[in-house]
Each structure stands twice: as C-alpha cells, then as structure tokens.
Design a protein around this motif. Structure first.
Motif, PDB file in Angstrom:
ATOM      1  N   VAL A 187       0.889  -1.382  -0.100  1.00  0.00           N
ATOM      2  CA  VAL A 187      -0.091  -0.099   0.031  1.00  0.00           C
ATOM      3  C   VAL A 187       0.958   1.029  -0.059  1.00  0.00           C
ATOM      4  O   VAL A 187       1.946   1.354   0.901  1.00  0.00           O
ATOM      5  CB  VAL A 187      -0.864   0.106   1.040  1.00  0.00           C
ATOM      6  N   MET A 188       0.612   1.984  -1.230  1.00  0.00           N
ATOM      7  CA  MET A 188       1.337   3.304  -1.190  1.00  0.00           C
ATOM      8  C   MET A 188       0.391   4.417  -0.412  1.00  0.00           C
ATOM      9  O   MET A 188      -0.817   4.689  -0.881  1.00  0.00           O
ATOM     10  CB  MET A 188       1.937   3.596  -2.439  1.00  0.00           C
ATOM     11  N   VAL A 189       1.227   5.352   0.260  1.00  0.00           N
ATOM     12  CA  VAL A 189       0.397   6.449   0.844  1.00  0.00           C
ATOM     13  C   VAL A 189       0.693   7.949   0.383  1.00  0.00           C
ATOM     14  O   VAL A 189       1.806   8.167   1.406  1.00  0.00           O
ATOM     15  CB  VAL A 189       0.084   6.403   2.381  1.00  0.00           C
ATOM     16  N   PRO A 190       0.969   8.423  -0.519  1.00  0.00           N
ATOM     17  CA  PRO A 190       1.332   9.524  -0.784  1.00  0.00           C
ATOM     18  C   PRO A 190       0.301  10.885  -0.226  1.00  0.00           C
ATOM     19  O   PRO A 190      -0.751  10.729  -0.606  1.00  0.00           O
ATOM     20  CB  PRO A 190       1.306   9.868  -2.625  1.00  0.00           C
ATOM     21  N   VAL A 191       0.788  11.780   0.269  1.00  0.00           N
ATOM     22  CA  VAL A 191       0.224  12.640   1.130  1.00  0.00           C
ATOM     23  C   VAL A 191       0.739  14.146   1.034  1.00  0.00           C
ATOM     24  O   VAL A 191       2.062  14.203   0.841  1.00  0.00           O
ATOM     25  CB  VAL A 191       0.143  12.193   2.740  1.00  0.00           C
ATOM     26  N   THR A 192      -0.224  15.050   0.823  1.00  0.00           N
ATOM     27  CA  THR A 192       0.583  16.323   0.594  1.00  0.00           C
ATOM     28  C   THR A 192       1.423  17.010   1.377  1.00  0.00           C
ATOM     29  O   THR A 192       2.508  17.727   1.317  1.00  0.00           O
ATOM     30  CB  THR A 192      -0.692  17.251   0.522  1.00  0.00           C
ATOM     31  N   THR A 193       1.276  16.697   2.769  1.00  0.00           N
ATOM     32  CA  THR A 193       1.989  17.127   3.936  1.00  0.00           C
ATOM     33  C   THR A 193       2.489  16.201   4.776  1.00  0.00           C
ATOM     34  O   THR A 193       3.068  16.406   5.923  1.00  0.00           O
ATOM     35  CB  THR A 193       1.158  18.389   4.691  1.00  0.00           C
ATOM     36  N   GLY A 194       2.316  14.912   4.594  1.00  0.00           N
ATOM     37  CA  GLY A 194       2.919  13.836   5.266  1.00  0.00           C
ATOM     38  C   GLY A 194       1.811  13.498   6.514  1.00  0.00           C
ATOM     39  O   GLY A 194       0.791  13.916   6.743  1.00  0.00           O
ATOM     40  N   ASP A 201       2.788  -7.185   4.471  1.00  0.00           N
ATOM     41  CA  ASP A 201       2.546  -7.520   5.899  1.00  0.00           C
ATOM     42  C   ASP A 201       2.384  -6.290   6.847  1.00  0.00           C
ATOM     43  O   ASP A 201       2.138  -6.738   8.175  1.00  0.00           O
ATOM     44  CB  ASP A 201       3.844  -8.274   6.482  1.00  0.00           C
ATOM     45  N   GLY A 202       2.055  -5.257   6.301  1.00  0.00           N
ATOM     46  CA  GLY A 202       1.497  -4.344   7.136  1.00  0.00           C
ATOM     47  C   GLY A 202       2.829  -3.190   7.741  1.00  0.00           C
ATOM     48  O   GLY A 202       2.410  -2.234   8.485  1.00  0.00           O
ATOM     49  N   SER A 203       4.036  -3.748   7.691  1.00  0.00           N
ATOM     50  CA  SER A 203       5.118  -2.936   8.154  1.00  0.00           C
ATOM     51  C   SER A 203       5.320  -1.901   7.088  1.00  0.00           C
ATOM     52  O   SER A 203       5.141  -1.959   5.985  1.00  0.00           O
ATOM     53  CB  SER A 203       6.390  -3.978   8.287  1.00  0.00           C
ATOM     54  N   ILE A 204       6.014  -0.732   7.752  1.00  0.00           N
ATOM     55  CA  ILE A 204       6.494   0.337   6.919  1.00  0.00           C
ATOM     56  C   ILE A 204       7.740   0.375   6.358  1.00  0.00           C
ATOM     57  O   ILE A 204       8.829   0.228   7.088  1.00  0.00           O
ATOM     58  CB  ILE A 204       6.300   1.743   7.683  1.00  0.00           C
ATOM     59  N   ALA A 205       7.758   0.418   4.994  1.00  0.00           N
ATOM     60  CA  ALA A 205       9.365   0.315   4.696  1.00  0.00           C
ATOM     61  C   ALA A 205       9.961   1.693   4.329  1.00  0.00           C
ATOM     62  O   ALA A 205      11.297   1.820   4.536  1.00  0.00           O
ATOM     63  CB  ALA A 205       9.319  -0.214   3.148  1.00  0.00           C
ATOM     64  N   GLN A 206       9.188   2.540   4.184  1.00  0.00           N
ATOM     65  CA  GLN A 206       9.798   4.065   4.214  1.00  0.00           C
ATOM     66  C   GLN A 206       8.775   5.131   4.523  1.00  0.00           C
ATOM     67  O   GLN A 206       7.444   4.669   4.195  1.00  0.00           O
ATOM     68  CB  GLN A 206      10.141   4.331   2.845  1.00  0.00           C
ATOM     69  N   LYS A 207       9.027   6.187   5.166  1.00  0.00           N
ATOM     70  CA  LYS A 207       8.243   7.128   5.444  1.00  0.00           C
ATOM     71  C   LYS A 207       8.598   8.613   5.368  1.00  0.00           C
ATOM     72  O   LYS A 207       9.935   8.661   5.692  1.00  0.00           O
ATOM     73  CB  LYS A 207       7.519   6.769   6.793  1.00  0.00           C
ATOM     74  N   THR A 208       7.790   9.495   5.226  1.00  0.00           N
ATOM     75  CA  THR A 208       8.438  10.975   5.221  1.00  0.00           C
ATOM     76  C   THR A 208       8.275  11.667   6.789  1.00  0.00           C
ATOM     77  O   THR A 208       7.335  11.000   7.381  1.00  0.00           O
ATOM     78  CB  THR A 208       7.659  11.801   4.353  1.00  0.00           C
ATOM     79  N   ARG A 209       8.606  12.781   6.826  1.00  0.00           N
ATOM     80  CA  ARG A 209       8.172  13.612   8.224  1.00  0.00           C
ATOM     81  C   ARG A 209       6.875  14.716   7.513  1.00  0.00           C
ATOM     82  O   ARG A 209       6.773  14.800   6.362  1.00  0.00           O
ATOM     83  CB  ARG A 209       9.220  14.465   8.520  1.00  0.00           C
ATOM     84  N   MET A 210       6.242  14.912   8.822  1.00  0.00           N
ATOM     85  CA  MET A 210       5.112  15.860   8.617  1.00  0.00           C
ATOM     86  C   MET A 210       5.609  17.460   7.601  1.00  0.00           C
ATOM     87  O   MET A 210       6.724  17.817   8.389  1.00  0.00           O
ATOM     88  CB  MET A 210       4.315  15.990   9.671  1.00  0.00           C
ATOM     89  N   PHE A 211       5.025  17.817   7.053  1.00  0.00           N
ATOM     90  CA  PHE A 211       5.178  19.198   6.591  1.00  0.00           C
ATOM     91  C   PHE A 211       6.680  19.197   6.238  1.00  0.00           C
ATOM     92  O   PHE A 211       7.393  20.316   6.610  1.00  0.00           O
ATOM     93  CB  PHE A 211       4.820  20.379   7.676  1.00  0.00           C
ATOM     94  N   THR A 212       7.251  18.348   5.348  1.00  0.00           N
ATOM     95  CA  THR A 212       8.467  18.330   4.773  1.00  0.00           C
ATOM     96  C   THR A 212       8.199  17.915   3.231  1.00  0.00           C
ATOM     97  O   THR A 212       7.730  16.809   3.017  1.00  0.00           O
ATOM     98  CB  THR A 212       9.373  17.341   5.444  1.00  0.00           C
TER      99      THR A 212
END
Length: 532
Positions: free
Chosen positions: A458-465, A473-484
């Motif tokens: 599942v890919m979650v692209p968000v404007t501000t994080g 398996d539900g684990s997070i491979a990569q993520k961003t910080r908020m408002f970055t």
C-alpha cells in the motif's frame, strides 16, 4: 412550651447519622462503574497510533465488560455513552483543529450514541452462558451499523484500525476488519469474565474459569495461526514506485487559496527527483504517485496546469497518478475528486473518481438545516459528486488501485479495487487542514491494516505527510516527516492472489451480526420465561 420542644427534638438528636466516611463509600460505589466505563474509553483511545500500545485495547474491553456485567440494558446505555465519550473525544479532536470545537463535539455526541447502543446490548447479554462471545458480537454489530449510517457511515475509529502492530493483525486476512476487531473485543471480555469467575471461586481448576480463559486466549492463538496468510513475496514481480510529497506553503483551511503553489510544489519535487535519477542519485521509477489535491486546478480547463503536469511526467519518464479537482462540462458541472492517470507521452489517459465522499467536507448534507448551528457550512461552497465504479490504473504494466483518502476507512471501497485487479493499492490523501494532529497517523494505521487484509503493498502519498510505503505484511518500509517536501522511491512487490477476507467480502461481518442477534434473542427468551 420550651420543654415540650426540647423533648420532641431529642429523638432527632439521638438518631444515628450516617458518617461522612459511609457517605463517601456510597458515593464511591455509585461512581465506580461510570468511572470504569469512561476509563475503558480512554484506554481504548490510548491503544491507537501514533502510540504503539495496541495491547491496551483488550484491557479496555476487560474494564468495560466488568462495568457492564449484570446491568440492565438502560444502565448499559448510559455507561456505554460514557465509554464512547472517553474514547471518541480525544480520538476525533482533529476534526475541530481548524473550525473550532463545535463540529468536533457534535460529531462525538452522535458517534458516542452508537457505543451507547453497544453498551446496552453487552449489558443485556452479560448474564448468558459464554457471555463474552455474544457481547463481542454486539460490539461488532454496532460497528457495522456505524460504518453505514448516517450519511454513508463513519467507520473511523473501528477497533481494528488500532491494531497495525498487534498479535491479532493476521486475522484481517481471514475476515477483514470485522474479524480483527471481534478478536480484540472477545479477548478483553474473556479476560473480564475470567477475573470475575476467579473472584467468586478463588481456584484455578474451575470449569467456568477455564471457559473464560479459552475465550480470552483463543483470539491470540488464532492470530498466530493466521500468520501464514501474511506474505511479502512478489507473486507477479516487482515495480519501482515514487511517492511525491510536495508540502503546502501554509497549513490550514486556506489550503484551497494556495492551489497553484501546491501544484508547483509537486511539480518541483518531481523535477528534482528526475534530476536525481539522471545524476544516478535515485533509481528510475516505473510509476509516480501524487497525493489527493496535488492539483486543485483543473488541468482540463487550465492550460498552465496541464503543461506543468505534462512537463513533470516527461521529465520523470513515467506515468503519474495525479490527484485533481475536476469540473466537467467546461466548468459548469459539479466538481469531482479525481485521480488522473497521466502518461508521459499521451497525457491524461484514465481517471478514477472518489466514490465515498466526506460529508461536511466534500458535500454539505441538509445545508439549510445545519446553517442554523454554524455558518461554517458555507466553507463547502459547492458540493462534490461521487464516482460510481471501481477502477485500476495500468501504470507501466502495474495495476494500481486508487483509494482516495477517506475511502480507506470503508471496507468495500478498498476491497472493490483489489477485486478489480489491483496489484498494489494507492491511498492518495490530503491532510493539510488537520495541522500536526493524530489524524494522519490514524489514517496511516488504516492503510497498514488494509495491506494485511488484502495482501497488497500500500502506497500512501500525502500532501503534507506522513507519506509511506507499506509492505503487504503491514510494516512500513519508508516514510516521510510531516510538513516536509520529499520523495520516496521504493521497490515493491506486485501481488494478484486474494486473501480469504477479499474473497469472503461482507460475509464474516454478517456472521458476527448474526451472532449478536442470536445472543440478544436468547436473552429475550430467558427474560420472557422468567417473567412467565
């Protein structure tokens, strides 16, 4: 006369008066159950992300079960409402971040009514044999109702969505969020029943304690037994996906006034990624995902917006899924919240229109009525219209199923896209209006549960994080910080098999509703016989 008065007063003076200590004990006993109900709600809230305290949820239901045991249904109604307030007031505080406490408190007041109904049902079946089983069914039956009404339902805060790190999570692949939630609730009520039986008999080798312990432990065992259904393998090969988080110039409700700047931010980050690819600093993506509202300027009507998106697609040399607000009929129609598949050669080639719109956010039900309470209803100037069919995008040979923001809370919306053929799921979202609240983490948790439920990345692209790449398996491979502003590039598995949850659809939920109905029916029969 004074002597007579004195003699009449003497009995009152001699009568024993309740001590302050006894009055305090009576008050404490009277408040014990309401306090326990409210505490159970607070613990349930605390079990939700961003806190990794999923294990608090069974204890929350253990406390609630103890508070409701043996109570009348109308008492359960009140205690359930207190539990609902304790749970939903902090969970949904983000709904009032920009518009003040009115909408937040109104939403909680309504949604807590559903928890009150669950409390009444749980209390009513609490004296039955195997009471935890019927009581857990009652909770899930009310969640099913809450997910469907009013205004299409509000499943936000389902128990399952607090379990992306829990031992129960693999059960999502068996029976979806209803079975996952049922396991958590049953474990808690089983614990309460075991503790109550122990307080009565004070010995472990008792049949009733053993039954209660089995009900508490069975969901945990079932979670481990379902682990083989959780699989990260690439059944159909893999694909390299880029997620673009462009960020916004300012957070808040004036997001709409920043439309051109927001689009430019996403174009800029895509061009930056393209430069990194040419320089060898990043891997060439096969496909690119932009968030919801990344272009609130209709590119079909605005040549500048069209050219900017087209330039980004050509630079990155990959198709882009663009979140846009589109107004058909040359701007005269009602707006659509649309994902546009933008090919670097052909331009826009396919679309998906968001089907589950957010009431009071994307359309205003009963506008004239709600205007009586707040003029904020007119912040929604023009009602969006929903799409009507599932769709998956063919992006460079990978079938991507868009599930736009709020839709991720609805079982059917995600399941439809997988059944339509999606090999990976995309959840483009816009959280810019909710500041740094827990909303984005709650939504991310939903996406993690969906990954296991349908065995899809599942890919979650968000404007501000927070934007994220989630493994099956539900684990997070990569993520961003908020408002970055940022870009994520990851190699993800493509999968086409369907889990039991995907194939069974709503059947597990209806079976649990039937379980609740059977418990209530049995309790009614016992009540009638006892009165006869």
């Amino acid at each position: 006369m004074s002597a007579t008065t004195t003699s009449l007063d003497e009995p009152d003076q001699l009568a024993p008066q309740p001590s302050s200590a006894s009055r305090g004990r009576r008050l404490a006993r009277a408040l014990a159950r309401p306090a326990a109900a409210a505490l159970s709600g607070l613990l349930l809230y605390a079990s939700f992300p961003p806190r990794p305290l999923w294990w608090l949820a069974p204890f929350a239901f253990a406390i609630l079960g103890a508070a409701l045991h043996g109570r009348r249904a109308r008492t359960g109604l009140g205690l359930g409402y207190l539990a609902g307030l304790g749970y939903l007031l902090p969970l949904l505080v983000w709904t009032g971040v920009e518009v003040g406490p009115g909408p937040w408190l109104g939403l909680v007041a309504v949604e807590a009514l559903f928890v009150a109904v669950a409390g009444a049902g749980i209390a009513y079946v609490s004296r039955l044999p195997l009471a935890p089983l019927w009581a857990a069914g009652a909770w899930i039956a009310v969640e099913a109702l809450r997910a469907r009404m009013p205004f299409g339902g509000f499943p936000w805060g389902k128990v399952a969505f607090g379990q992306p790190d829990g031992v129960f999570l693999p059960l999502a692949a068996v029976g979806g969020t209803p079975l996952l939630g049922f396991a958590v609730v049953l474990c808690g009520f089983g614990l309460a029943e075991a503790a109550r039986r122990w307080s009565e008999v004070r010995r472990l080798l008792d049949r009733r304690i053993a039954f209660a312990a089995v009900l508490a432990l069975a969901p945990v065992v079932a979670g481990f037994a379902a682990l083989p259904l959780v699989d990260n393998s690439a059944q159909d090969g893999s694909t390299t996906v880029a997620l673009i988080q462009g960020n916004v110039p300012r957070m808040g409700l004036d997001f709409a006034t920043q439309r051109r700047a927001v689009l430019d931010h996403h174009v800029r980050e895509t061009l930056k990624l393209a430069a990194d690819v040419r320089a060898g600093r990043a891997k060439q993506p096969d496909l690119v995902l932009w968030p919801e509202n990344s272009s609130d300027i209709d590119p079909y009507l605005n040549a500048d917006a069209y050219d900017a998106i087209d330039r980004a697609a050509k630079a990155i040399k990959a198709p882009i899924s663009v979140g846009a607000v589109v107004t058909p009929h040359n701007g005269a129609g009602s707006p659509l919240n649309q994902q546009i598949l933008w090919d670097p050669v052909k331009g826009p080639v396919d679309t998906y229109n968001k089907r589950q719109l957010q009431p009071f956010g994307e359309y205003m039900p009963y506008r004239s009525f709600f205007r009586i309470f707040s003029s904020d209803v007119d912040l929604v100037r023009k009602d969006f219209v929903p799409g009507h069919k599932a769709a998956d995008f063919d992006m460079a040979g990978t079938r991507v199923g868009p599930v736009t923001c709020y839709e991720a809370a609805f079982d059917w919306a995600v399941r439809d896209q997988v059944k339509a053929g999606a090999q990976i799921i995309s959840v483009p979202s816009n959280n810019a209006t909710f500041d740094r609240s827990e909303m984005t983490y709650q939504q991310l948790a939903m996406s993690r549960v969906r990954a296991v439920e349908h065995s899809r990345a599942v890919m979650v692209p968000v404007t501000t994080g927070v934007s994220a790449v989630i493994r099956p398996d539900g684990s997070i491979a990569q993520k961003t910080r908020m408002f970055t502003a940022d870009a994520l590039v990851a190699n993800v598995p493509k999968r086409s098999s369907q889990t039991p949850a995907t194939r069974l659809g709503t059947l597990p939920e209806w079976l649990l509703v039937a379980l609740a109905a059977a418990g209530v029916g049995w309790a009614v029969t016992r009540t009638v016989k006892s009165r006869g």
